[in-house]
Design an enzyme around this catalytic site. Structure first.
Site, mmCIF file in Angstrom:
data_model
loop_
_atom_site.group_PDB
_atom_site.id
_atom_site.type_symbol
_atom_site.label_atom_id
_atom_site.label_comp_id
_atom_site.label_asym_id
_atom_site.label_seq_id
_atom_site.Cartn_x
_atom_site.Cartn_y
_atom_site.Cartn_z
ATOM 1 N N LYS A 290 0.843 -1.205 0.000
ATOM 2 C CA LYS A 290 0.000 0.000 0.000
ATOM 3 C C LYS A 290 0.875 1.250 0.000
ATOM 4 C CE LYS A 290 -3.852 -1.853 2.749
ATOM 5 N NZ LYS A 290 -4.909 -1.661 1.747
ATOM 6 N N ASP A 360 -2.864 -7.612 -1.610
ATOM 7 C CA ASP A 360 -3.613 -6.701 -0.734
ATOM 8 C C ASP A 360 -5.091 -7.097 -0.630
ATOM 9 O OD1 ASP A 360 -3.955 -4.602 0.974
ATOM 10 O OD2 ASP A 360 -3.884 -3.037 -0.562
ATOM 11 N N ARG A 364 -10.318 -11.548 2.023
ATOM 12 C CA ARG A 364 -11.156 -12.625 1.476
ATOM 13 C C ARG A 364 -10.433 -13.971 1.534
ATOM 14 N NH1 ARG A 364 -11.569 -9.368 -4.049
ATOM 15 N NH2 ARG A 364 -11.305 -7.726 -2.498
#
Ligand code: BES
Ligand code: MN
Ligand code: ZN
Length: 513
Positions: A290, A360, A364
């Site tokens: 990020k 990233d 999930r």
């Protein structure tokens, strides 16, 4: 280390003007000339100083405003805190919750240890006393919360405790408020514990520490069994999603299972509910790293997990007669020589394979294994809660969590719980067209889809793991953090989800649907 402020909520039968207290808090609506009997009675003793405040426009009852009037010896209270309730027709239970929160927050800031709340009669006409007691206690705990355990300087120190009482002259009203206050205190304290845990940074809370915190959270509760899967057990069970995300960090991943079996037998028609919470203790993005800006906020990527843990605690403390299984997958998402990488194909606990296109999109990957676990445990309903996508935050901002699912009735129940708890949700789609976007050419699924509709494709990915089980998904990205303090909320973790999930379970038990 300093601990959170101990908020205690009680009820007392006492006459308004005779109420001896550090601060008496009373509400006022903005759209009525008549301030109501409580303020009228006080103002008579205070020589019209409250009316004067209204006249000169300093306090008119507008929402989010407040003012302090000082006692003159003719009332027993030292101060009166006037709380703006906004327009009467817009008043809801959350108006009351926030007013209690504002009173508690003002008390903490003013270093006042004892605050008394007088109920505006207008609320009593709309809501039952038990419900009012609950939301006031929830609000008081919420507003009295501060996170300062690592601030060593204590010169400007706050008090260690806050006593909040609801006062009324009517004994039967006081009696009816009490059970609600007890429940609200349990829920409010669970939420405060959640906020503290979420506020703790990544160097303090890694997955093993989160597992310890889960054990701590349910310590002494005989109805809850806590099981921790360490890395070895995750490997034995082939929980490939959790292992892949955890592989980049020195801190090993965990799966935390909290099984609540009530002492009172649940009604036959009640489902066994699994709550699944995303427990990424820090999300750097991994190899798909990020940007640096605001990356510190990713310590809050464990907020869903903590909401689940705190909900199990609250439900067990209340002794709610319903079976609940808390399932919390936890990992730290870091880049390193051992990280999972873009291009990897991961075999998940379900057996389904996933092509990793973006490390990233890690939430999930751990959630799919935990959902599979919940389904294998034969839970009737699975509700997952996760700071899952920036896209959800783009869609809904910081006011509402995204709500997806495969069962209209379950979605309606969660919408009702959101209304009752003041933790707001908004429905979003996650159907086949979104699922199609998550198909891979070289594996069963890919973990990242096209740019558009990211919250919906993420939910559609999770849906692939629920089979026929009733399932709902709460995307709480954007709901986990107060970037700025407000009149009732302090900076940092919101504890979002604790009230929502607890209320959902309470409503199921009470058949409020
Ligand atoms: N934890 C983040 C989502 C998030 C973003 C939560 C901002 C709170 C505030 C999540 O793991 C993530 O990084 N999601 C990606 C998914 C994408 C790579 C498909 C995102 O939303 O950008
Ligand atoms: Mn991420
Ligand atoms: Zn994340």
């Amino acid at each position: 280390m300093r601990q959170i402020i101990d908020v205690d909520v009680t009820t007392r039968r006492v006459d308004l003007v005779k109420c001896k207290t550090d601060m008496l808090a009373v509400g006022r609506f903005s759209d009525s000339g008549d301030p109501g009997p409580i303020i009228r009675a006080l103002d008579e003793k205070l020589d019209g100083s409250i009316a004067w405040l209204a006249k000169i426009g300093d306090f008119t009852g507008k929402a989010k405003t407040y003012a302090v009037v000082y006692g003159n010896g003719r009332i027993a209270a030292e101060r009166v805190l006037l709380l703006g309730l906004g327009e009467r027709k817009k008043a809801t239970l959350d108006t009351l919750r926030k007013a209690a929160g504002t009173a508690a927050s003002r008390a903490v800031d003013m270093k006042i240890k004892h605050v008394s709340l007088a109920l505006h009669p207008s609320f009593s006409r709309s809501f039952d006393a038990q419900t009012m007691g609950r939301v006031i206690a929830e609000g008081a705990c919420f507003g009295g919360y501060r996170y300062d355990e690592f601030v060593s300087e204590n010169g400007n120190g706050r008090a260690g405790s806050l006593a909040v009482e609801i006062i009324d002259a009517d004994a039967s009203q006081i009696k009816d408020l009490a059970p609600g206050v007890a429940a609200g205190t349990i829920i409010g304290r669970a939420q405060s514990a959640a906020r503290t845990l979420a506020n703790r940074p990544g160097n303090v809370i890694d997955p093993p520490a989160l597992a310890k915190a889960a054990q701590e959270m349910v310590r002494g509760l005989r109805t809850v069994k806590c099981t921790i899967f360490d890395e070895k057990k995750l490997r034995q069970n082939k929980m490939g999603g959790i292992l892949a995300v955890g592989s980049g960090s020195r801190s090993q991943p965990r799966l935390i299972v909290l099984k609540y079996t009530p002492a009172r037998k649940p009604a036959k028609d009640l489902p066994t509910v699994a709550l699944v919470g995303k427990g990424i203790t820090f999300d750097s993005g991994g190899i798909s790293i990020k940007p640096a800006q605001d990356m510190d906020q990713m310590k809050l990527d464990k907020s869903g997990a903590i909401a689940v843990m705190a909900t199990v605690r609250a439900v067990a403390q209340m002794g709610l007669p319903i079976n609940v299984l808390g399932v919390v997958p936890s990992a730290e998402n870091l880049p390193s020589g051992t990280s999972y990488r873009p291009g990897d194909i991961v075999t998940t606990y379900s057996g389904k394979t996933v092509e990793i296109l973006n490390t990233d999109a890690e939430g999930r990957m751990i959630l799919c294994d935990a959902i599979t676990y919940a389904v294998k445990q034969k839970c009737d309903v699975v509700v997952d809660i996760a700071t899952l996508t920036g896209a959800c935050m783009v869609a809904l901002g910081t006011y509402k969590a995204g709500l997806m699912g495969n069962d209209d009735k379950l979605i309606a129940l969660l919408q009702k719980a959101a209304e009752d708890s003041g933790e707001s949700v908004w429905p979003l789609p996650s159907g086949d067209e979104y699922a199609d976007e998550m198909k891979s050419k070289i594996a069963d699924l890919k973990n990242s889809g096209p740019r558009w509709g990211g919250a919906c494709t993420a939910a559609a990915f999770l849906r692939q793991f629920v089979g026929e089980t009733k399932w709902a998904h709460l995307d709480i990205a954007g709901m986990d953090l107060f970037v700025k303090p407000t009149e009732y909320a302090s900076l940092g973790s919101t504890g979002f989800g604790v009230r929502l999930l607890t209320t959902y379970l309470m409503n199921l038990v009470e058949k409020k649907h």
